[in-house]
Scaffold this motif. Structure first.
Motif, PDB file in Angstrom:
ATOM      1  N   LEU A   1       0.827  -1.208   0.000  1.00 22.31           N
ATOM      2  CA  LEU A   1       0.000   0.000   0.000  1.00 22.31           C
ATOM      3  C   LEU A   1       0.864   1.263   0.000  1.00 22.31           C
ATOM      4  O   LEU A   1       0.424   2.327   0.410  1.00 22.31           O
ATOM      5  CB  LEU A   1      -0.927   0.002   1.218  1.00 22.31           C
ATOM      6  N   SER A   2       2.100   1.134  -0.482  1.00 22.68           N
ATOM      7  CA  SER A   2       3.020   2.270  -0.467  1.00 22.68           C
ATOM      8  C   SER A   2       2.537   3.412  -1.344  1.00 22.68           C
ATOM      9  O   SER A   2       2.738   4.580  -1.022  1.00 22.68           O
ATOM     10  CB  SER A   2       4.413   1.824  -0.923  1.00 22.68           C
ATOM     11  N   CYS A   3       1.942   3.102  -2.464  1.00 21.94           N
ATOM     12  CA  CYS A   3       1.461   4.131  -3.401  1.00 21.94           C
ATOM     13  C   CYS A   3       0.058   4.563  -2.971  1.00 21.94           C
ATOM     14  O   CYS A   3      -0.954   4.028  -3.444  1.00 21.94           O
ATOM     15  CB  CYS A   3       1.452   3.601  -4.832  1.00 21.94           C
ATOM     16  N   THR A   4       0.007   5.539  -2.078  1.00 21.50           N
ATOM     17  CA  THR A   4      -1.256   5.913  -1.440  1.00 21.50           C
ATOM     18  C   THR A   4      -2.267   6.533  -2.401  1.00 21.50           C
ATOM     19  O   THR A   4      -3.453   6.573  -2.098  1.00 21.50           O
ATOM     20  CB  THR A   4      -0.988   6.896  -0.292  1.00 21.50           C
ATOM     21  N   LEU A   5      -1.808   7.028  -3.554  1.00 19.54           N
ATOM     22  CA  LEU A   5      -2.730   7.636  -4.528  1.00 19.54           C
ATOM     23  C   LEU A   5      -3.019   6.703  -5.704  1.00 19.54           C
ATOM     24  O   LEU A   5      -3.583   7.133  -6.711  1.00 19.54           O
ATOM     25  CB  LEU A   5      -2.144   8.957  -5.054  1.00 19.54           C
ATOM     26  N   MET A   6      -2.638   5.439  -5.569  1.00 20.42           N
ATOM     27  CA  MET A   6      -2.841   4.486  -6.648  1.00 20.42           C
ATOM     28  C   MET A   6      -4.304   4.436  -7.068  1.00 20.42           C
ATOM     29  O   MET A   6      -5.207   4.375  -6.229  1.00 20.42           O
ATOM     30  CB  MET A   6      -2.390   3.092  -6.202  1.00 20.42           C
ATOM     31  N   GLY A   7      -4.553   4.501  -8.374  1.00 23.82           N
ATOM     32  CA  GLY A   7      -5.900   4.465  -8.911  1.00 23.82           C
ATOM     33  C   GLY A   7      -6.501   5.832  -9.149  1.00 23.82           C
ATOM     34  O   GLY A   7      -7.507   5.948  -9.845  1.00 23.82           O
ATOM     35  N   SER A   8      -5.889   6.886  -8.581  1.00 22.86           N
ATOM     36  CA  SER A   8      -6.376   8.245  -8.805  1.00 22.86           C
ATOM     37  C   SER A   8      -5.905   8.740 -10.164  1.00 22.86           C
ATOM     38  O   SER A   8      -4.800   8.418 -10.610  1.00 22.86           O
ATOM     39  CB  SER A   8      -5.860   9.192  -7.720  1.00 22.86           C
ATOM     40  N   ASP A   9      -6.737   9.530 -10.826  1.00 26.50           N
ATOM     41  CA  ASP A   9      -6.363  10.106 -12.114  1.00 26.50           C
ATOM     42  C   ASP A   9      -5.090  10.927 -11.961  1.00 26.50           C
ATOM     43  O   ASP A   9      -4.997  11.775 -11.070  1.00 26.50           O
ATOM     44  CB  ASP A   9      -7.497  10.977 -12.647  1.00 26.50           C
TER      45      ASP A   9
ATOM     46  N   MET B   1       8.262  14.096  -8.432  1.00 27.42           N
ATOM     47  CA  MET B   1       9.300  13.072  -8.340  1.00 27.42           C
ATOM     48  C   MET B   1       8.713  11.682  -8.121  1.00 27.42           C
ATOM     49  O   MET B   1       9.230  10.689  -8.621  1.00 27.42           O
ATOM     50  CB  MET B   1      10.258  13.418  -7.193  1.00 27.42           C
ATOM     51  N   PHE B   2       7.603  11.588  -7.374  1.00 27.11           N
ATOM     52  CA  PHE B   2       7.034  10.292  -7.009  1.00 27.11           C
ATOM     53  C   PHE B   2       5.537  10.247  -7.309  1.00 27.11           C
ATOM     54  O   PHE B   2       4.714  10.445  -6.406  1.00 27.11           O
ATOM     55  CB  PHE B   2       7.271   9.996  -5.527  1.00 27.11           C
ATOM     56  N   PRO B   3       5.145  10.018  -8.556  1.00 27.56           N
ATOM     57  CA  PRO B   3       3.721   9.815  -8.850  1.00 27.56           C
ATOM     58  C   PRO B   3       3.137   8.690  -8.000  1.00 27.56           C
ATOM     59  O   PRO B   3       3.868   7.810  -7.527  1.00 27.56           O
ATOM     60  CB  PRO B   3       3.721   9.433 -10.338  1.00 27.56           C
ATOM     61  N   GLN B   4       1.847   8.749  -7.796  1.00 23.64           N
ATOM     62  CA  GLN B   4       1.076   7.783  -6.996  1.00 23.64           C
ATOM     63  C   GLN B   4       1.276   7.983  -5.500  1.00 23.64           C
ATOM     64  O   GLN B   4       0.770   7.199  -4.698  1.00 23.64           O
ATOM     65  CB  GLN B   4       1.399   6.317  -7.363  1.00 23.64           C
ATOM     66  N   THR B   5       2.000   9.025  -5.114  1.00 20.31           N
ATOM     67  CA  THR B   5       2.150   9.371  -3.697  1.00 20.31           C
ATOM     68  C   THR B   5       1.921  10.868  -3.531  1.00 20.31           C
ATOM     69  O   THR B   5       1.822  11.608  -4.512  1.00 20.31           O
ATOM     70  CB  THR B   5       3.561   9.042  -3.172  1.00 20.31           C
ATOM     71  N   ASN B   6       1.860  11.322  -2.289  1.00 19.73           N
ATOM     72  CA  ASN B   6       1.656  12.751  -2.008  1.00 19.73           C
ATOM     73  C   ASN B   6       2.949  13.558  -2.063  1.00 19.73           C
ATOM     74  O   ASN B   6       2.929  14.770  -1.883  1.00 19.73           O
ATOM     75  CB  ASN B   6       1.014  12.925  -0.622  1.00 19.73           C
TER      76      ASN B   6
END
Length: 374
Positions: free
Chosen positions: A12-20, A357-362
């Motif tokens: 669950l490291s990528c907290t924004l996974m699935g968001s546009d 720098m890190f898509p799928q995270t904040n």
């Protein structure tokens, strides 16, 4: 981007996974811009987007399982290895190394370290890929016991993974939640990984830091170089917290004298290798940023700072009193950046940009051009 590991609750490291992704980028930009609401005249450049997937140039892989069936990934809640070899974040040239590395663990009989029992030897494998597709492979071991077997089968690994130009053994005898130890034993003739960028080739030694997203790192260097190029007259430029010299080498040029300072000896060794064959007026030294700044005889016209998450601390007071006309502040933590700006009342931000720098995270990188005011 979708991820089967995330959907299954395995990672669950990528907290924004699935968001546009466009929404992710807009929200990051808005969140950072809100922190600068006290500077209404600050001009914001468009945020620099990353590829949504396959952007990571470095894999820090926890080794689990058994010699005959090793896993590469993370530690699960039970302390056992969770295999994430199909993670979609890694650059393709990096991901193709995982399968040969798994086979090498079995061939060289490298028992994975077991957190619960404290037995085993191989804790982590750290792999970095260059823009040219070359690899640095580092085996993080509990002791030197396995090194003889790694050396014995190294030819097999280099045949199976010919893009591996640097292979090392790193020793981490302590039971700490860290990815690597202090001792590094280079097993190949080559000791550094060339990162060939637009304006410079950075030579990474095993323990040198480089940004995890090469395209965004290039964007940071290019933006700083563009700001420097817009300044008139000769410049005496300091790059504090310079790491392997990315900003210093990218911003060097005619009529510019550049000094890079970094506390890591490995990073400075990398930077000195990079500048050795150039005609650039760039000097690197090992030291604490504040101490070095206080003891330099020549005053800077421009200072670049790229500190760790905690920010620059007392260096902010020194910069505020210094004769520098401009500061370029590159930050991985906009909150500490704002705190530091409060300690620099004689500077005001005039232009800023967010780098993803890190898509799928904040997480977001922020770089700000500061100008001295009366």
């Amino acid at each position: 981007m979708r991820c089967s590991y995330f959907d299954a609750g395995v990672c669950l490291s990528c907290t924004l996974m699935g968001s546009d992704y466009s929404v992710q980028l807009a929200q990051k930009n808005a969140r950072v811009a809100k922190l600068f609401s006290d500077f209404p005249t600050l001009s914001w450049l468009p945020p620099m987007a990353s590829a949504e997937s396959h952007f990571r140039n470095k894999a820090k892989l926890v080794v689990g399982g058994t010699v005959s069936a090793p896993t590469l990934g993370i530690l699960g809640p039970s302390g056992r290895g969770v295999d994430l070899q199909e993670c979609g974040l890694y650059e393709p040239a990096l991901a193709v190394s995982f399968e040969p590395l798994v086979r090498f663990i079995t061939l060289a009989t490298l028992p994975p370290f077991d957190v619960a029992t404290g037995r085993g030897e191989l804790k982590n494998i750290i792999v970095t890929v260059s823009p040219a597709g070359e690899l640095m492979v580092r085996f993080v071991l509990r002791s030197s016991e396995s090194i003889v077997r790694i050396r014995k089968h190294l030819t097999w690994l280099l045949d199976a993974l010919p893009q591996a130009v640097v292979v090392t053994a790193n020793l981490l005898p302590e039971r700490k939640a860290v990815p690597e130890g202090a001792t590094e034993i280079v097993l190949t003739e080559a000791q550094h990984l060339p990162m060939r960028l637009t304006k410079a080739t950075l030579n990474l030694r095993p323990q040198s830091f480089f940004q995890t997203n090469t395209a965004i790192a290039q964007g940071l260097y290019d933006q700083a170089a563009a700001w420097v190029a817009s300044m008139e007259g000769p410049l005496h430029l300091w790059d504090l917290y310079c790491g392997v010299g990315g900003f210093a080498l990218s911003c060097a040029g005619p009529d510019r004298s550049v000094l890079g300072v970094e506390i890591s000896e490995q990073a400075i060794a990398s930077a000195q290798t990079s500048v050795a064959d150039s005609n650039l007026d760039v000097r690197f030294l090992v030291g604490d940023a504040l101490t070095a700044a206080s003891h330099e005889e020549a005053d800077p016209d421009l200072v670049i700072v790229n500190p760790p998450r905690r920010g620059i601390g007392d260096l902010a007071d020194w910069l505020d009193r210094s004769p520098a006309r401009n500061v370029i502040y590159s930050s991985c933590n906009a909150d500490s950046l704002i705190r530091d700006l409060a300690q620099m009342p004689h500077f005001t931000p005039v232009e800023a940009r967010v780098f993803d720098m890190f898509p799928q995270t904040n997480h977001a990188e922020t770089m700000v051009l500061l100008e001295r005011v009366a």
